[in-house]
Structure formats: structure tokens, C-alpha cells
Design a protein around this motif. Structure first.
Motif, PDB file in Angstrom:
ATOM      1  N   PHE A   1     -36.546  25.629 -45.478  1.00 40.34           N
ATOM      2  CA  PHE A   1     -37.755  26.343 -45.902  1.00 40.34           C
ATOM      3  C   PHE A   1     -37.442  27.056 -47.205  1.00 40.34           C
ATOM      4  O   PHE A   1     -36.271  27.215 -47.585  1.00 40.34           O
ATOM      5  CB  PHE A   1     -38.224  27.343 -44.831  1.00 40.34           C
ATOM      6  CG  PHE A   1     -37.385  28.582 -44.738  1.00 40.34           C
ATOM      7  CD1 PHE A   1     -37.741  29.738 -45.417  1.00 40.34           C
ATOM      8  CD2 PHE A   1     -36.219  28.591 -43.987  1.00 40.34           C
ATOM      9  CE1 PHE A   1     -36.966  30.881 -45.345  1.00 40.34           C
ATOM     10  CE2 PHE A   1     -35.435  29.723 -43.908  1.00 40.34           C
ATOM     11  CZ  PHE A   1     -35.798  30.867 -44.586  1.00 40.34           C
ATOM     12  N   TYR A   2     -38.490  27.500 -47.902  1.00 40.75           N
ATOM     13  CA  TYR A   2     -38.332  28.156 -49.201  1.00 40.75           C
ATOM     14  C   TYR A   2     -38.978  29.528 -49.180  1.00 40.75           C
ATOM     15  O   TYR A   2     -39.923  29.780 -48.435  1.00 40.75           O
ATOM     16  CB  TYR A   2     -38.940  27.277 -50.311  1.00 40.75           C
ATOM     17  CG  TYR A   2     -38.152  26.010 -50.528  1.00 40.75           C
ATOM     18  CD1 TYR A   2     -37.104  25.969 -51.439  1.00 40.75           C
ATOM     19  CD2 TYR A   2     -38.423  24.862 -49.786  1.00 40.75           C
ATOM     20  CE1 TYR A   2     -36.357  24.815 -51.612  1.00 40.75           C
ATOM     21  CE2 TYR A   2     -37.678  23.713 -49.948  1.00 40.75           C
ATOM     22  CZ  TYR A   2     -36.641  23.691 -50.877  1.00 40.75           C
ATOM     23  OH  TYR A   2     -35.883  22.553 -51.034  1.00 40.75           O
TER      24      TYR A   2
ATOM     25  N   SER B   1     -37.283  38.979 -50.792  1.00 47.09           N
ATOM     26  CA  SER B   1     -38.157  39.402 -49.698  1.00 47.09           C
ATOM     27  C   SER B   1     -37.326  39.976 -48.562  1.00 47.09           C
ATOM     28  O   SER B   1     -36.097  39.865 -48.543  1.00 47.09           O
ATOM     29  CB  SER B   1     -38.977  38.217 -49.183  1.00 47.09           C
ATOM     30  OG  SER B   1     -38.116  37.257 -48.574  1.00 47.09           O
ATOM     31  N   ARG B   2     -38.007  40.557 -47.586  1.00 43.33           N
ATOM     32  CA  ARG B   2     -37.295  41.124 -46.438  1.00 43.33           C
ATOM     33  C   ARG B   2     -36.443  40.071 -45.737  1.00 43.33           C
ATOM     34  O   ARG B   2     -35.274  40.281 -45.437  1.00 43.33           O
ATOM     35  CB  ARG B   2     -38.304  41.744 -45.475  1.00 43.33           C
ATOM     36  CG  ARG B   2     -37.656  42.468 -44.298  1.00 43.33           C
ATOM     37  CD  ARG B   2     -38.702  43.037 -43.370  1.00 43.33           C
ATOM     38  NE  ARG B   2     -38.103  43.832 -42.319  1.00 43.33           N
ATOM     39  CZ  ARG B   2     -38.722  44.168 -41.192  1.00 43.33           C
ATOM     40  NH1 ARG B   2     -39.974  43.798 -41.011  1.00 43.33           N
ATOM     41  NH2 ARG B   2     -38.113  44.881 -40.281  1.00 43.33           N
ATOM     42  N   LYS B   3     -37.055  38.895 -45.476  1.00 39.23           N
ATOM     43  CA  LYS B   3     -36.294  37.851 -44.792  1.00 39.23           C
ATOM     44  C   LYS B   3     -35.140  37.354 -45.650  1.00 39.23           C
ATOM     45  O   LYS B   3     -34.046  37.103 -45.142  1.00 39.23           O
ATOM     46  CB  LYS B   3     -37.197  36.699 -44.360  1.00 39.23           C
ATOM     47  CG  LYS B   3     -37.897  35.940 -45.469  1.00 39.23           C
ATOM     48  CD  LYS B   3     -38.780  34.849 -44.865  1.00 39.23           C
ATOM     49  CE  LYS B   3     -39.687  34.204 -45.905  1.00 39.23           C
ATOM     50  NZ  LYS B   3     -40.684  35.160 -46.438  1.00 39.23           N
TER      51      LYS B   3
ATOM     52  N   SER C   1     -35.895  30.493 -53.963  1.00 39.91           N
ATOM     53  CA  SER C   1     -35.095  29.325 -53.597  1.00 39.91           C
ATOM     54  C   SER C   1     -35.345  28.981 -52.128  1.00 39.91           C
ATOM     55  O   SER C   1     -36.350  29.400 -51.547  1.00 39.91           O
ATOM     56  CB  SER C   1     -33.607  29.589 -53.856  1.00 39.91           C
ATOM     57  OG  SER C   1     -32.862  28.397 -53.728  1.00 39.91           O
ATOM     58  N   GLY C   2     -34.425  28.247 -51.553  1.00 35.50           N
ATOM     59  CA  GLY C   2     -34.591  27.822 -50.175  1.00 35.50           C
ATOM     60  C   GLY C   2     -33.333  28.019 -49.360  1.00 35.50           C
ATOM     61  O   GLY C   2     -32.244  28.258 -49.894  1.00 35.50           O
TER      62      GLY C   2
ATOM     63  N   SER D   1     -42.894  41.291 -50.002  1.00 32.83           N
ATOM     64  CA  SER D   1     -42.466  42.325 -49.040  1.00 32.83           C
ATOM     65  C   SER D   1     -42.440  43.739 -49.617  1.00 32.83           C
ATOM     66  O   SER D   1     -42.189  44.697 -48.886  1.00 32.83           O
ATOM     67  CB  SER D   1     -41.080  42.011 -48.440  1.00 32.83           C
ATOM     68  OG  SER D   1     -41.084  40.774 -47.766  1.00 32.83           O
ATOM     69  N   GLN D   2     -42.705  43.890 -50.926  1.00 33.62           N
ATOM     70  CA  GLN D   2     -42.736  45.230 -51.515  1.00 33.62           C
ATOM     71  C   GLN D   2     -44.145  45.815 -51.424  1.00 33.62           C
ATOM     72  O   GLN D   2     -45.129  45.080 -51.469  1.00 33.62           O
ATOM     73  CB  GLN D   2     -42.282  45.182 -52.982  1.00 33.62           C
ATOM     74  CG  GLN D   2     -40.842  44.746 -53.162  1.00 33.62           C
ATOM     75  CD  GLN D   2     -40.425  44.776 -54.627  1.00 33.62           C
ATOM     76  OE1 GLN D   2     -40.892  45.611 -55.397  1.00 33.62           O
ATOM     77  NE2 GLN D   2     -39.565  43.848 -55.019  1.00 33.62           N
TER      78      GLN D   2
END
Length: 197
Positions: A59-60, A65-67, A157-158, A125-126
Motif C-alpha cells: 500500500f502507499y 502521516s500517523r501510520k 512512498s509505499g 494526519s496534521q
């Protein structure tokens, strides 16, 4: 054919995923991704499967981000596919590793131009003050990349989830479900076991 008749989990996954693409009404490639914060708190969200082969599930995302930050801090993650129309689910546990630059570039280039601009515009996520703030950023990057290609941001990226465990769950009447687990062994072979439902 029993689930355990498949010696390799990716063969069975490809079959089930093919069934889901034919039968699932909406987004069969949607999967729940669970990661863990530095203080051990789990976090889940839906992402889209963009590639699968014997190396893993891809996945990308925006890596800031948080993840993205959680994965970079602790690469052990879990995935879950649930195909309601088929009454099936697949649980996956494994390690997230970055895809290659070439893979990320190729996938990013395949996206619609608006999605590529969105990747630049979103501070994923911000917090933001309101939708207008986001729309201004979209307009800014749309103007910047009016002509020519939209390059992949270095922060986008992924990840490939390299599984160590894949569980296939099939609904059966009276909650007498079928559960089969493939566990990756040290020699690279998969061991299959059946669990009580």
C-alpha cells in the motif's frame, strides 16, 4: 477443496481476492491496517491494497502521516480483509518494509493528476483550521504543476507487508466456522494448521 489443500497461502489469497473482485460490491481491495504507537497503543485505519505477490502486500501513503511514523518506529503490523458478500476474512501479521524508489515512482506516476496534486497538498494526519486551508494548498500545487509532470514527493512512498502469519476464515452455519492459519517457518516454508472457530 479444503483450505488446507493449498500449500502456499498466496495461491489461496489470489483465489479469494479474485472472488472478492467479482462479488464484493464496493472496494474489495480495502484492508484494515493496524500499527502501534511508541507507547504501545494500537491504531487502525482502512488503506487500499495496490499490489500483492509472494513478497507481500503493498500500500502507499504519506510517510509523515500517523501510520507512516508509527510503522517507521515499529515495523510490526497487521492487516485485515473482510469480504462481507463472501462471508470471508483474511488476517495477516508481518513486518512492513519500504518499497523501492522505482516502485513508488511507478505507482505515483500511474495515479490521476488530481490525486498526485493532492499528495503534495495534504499534510496528512496534521490538524487544519478548515477545509478552505486545504483547498488553498490544492490550488497552490495545481498552479505549480499546471504544465508537465507532477513528481512524487519525497515524503510519499509505499510499504510492503511481508507476512509471517496469514489466517483464512470462512463462515459456516451455526458459527461452526473454518479457520486455517499459515505460519512462516525459519526455513521459508509455510506450515498450515486448523483452529477451532
Amino acid at each position: 477443496m479444503s483450505l488446507v489443500d493449498h500449500k502456499h497461502p498466496f495461491e489461496l489469497f489470489e483465489k479469494w481476492f479474485g472472488d472478492a473482485k467479482c462479488r464484493e460490491a464496493d472496494v474489495p481491495e480495502a484492508m484494515s491496517l493496524s500499527s502501534v504507537s511508541p507507547d504501545g497503543k494500537p491504531s487502525s485505519r482502512m488503506v487500499l491494497l495496490k499490489g500483492v505477490d509472494e513478497r507481500g502486500f503493498v500500500f502507499y501513503t504519506n510517510c509523515t502521516s500517523r501510520k507512516g511514523q508509527q510503522i517507521q518506529g515499529n515495523s510490526h503490523v497487521a492487516l485485515l480483509f473482510h469480504w462481507k458478500s463472501l462471508k470471508r476474512q483474511v488476517r495477516i501479521e508481518g513486518q512492513a518494509v519500504p518499497v523501492t524508489e522505482a516502485e513508488a515512482d511507478a505507482y505515483f506516476a500511474s495515479r490521476h493528476k488530481d490525486s498526485r496534486i493532492g499528495a503534495w497538498a495534504s499534510k496528512q494526519s496534521q490538524p487544519m483550521e478548515g477545509r478552505f486551508e486545504f483547498e488553498k494548498r490544492i490550488a497552490k500545487y495545481a498552479a505549480k504543476y499546471t504544465l508537465g509532470d507532477v513528481p512524487r514527493p519525497e515524503f510519499w512512498s509505499g510499504f510492503r507487508i511481508k507476512p509471517t502469519m496469514i489466517e483464512f476464515w470462512q463462515d459456516r452455519s451455526f458459527r461452526l466456522h473454518e479457520r486455517n492459519v499459515y505460519s512462516l517457518q525459519d526455513d521459508g516454508q509455510w506450515e498450515v494448521s486448523t483452529l477451532y472457530p
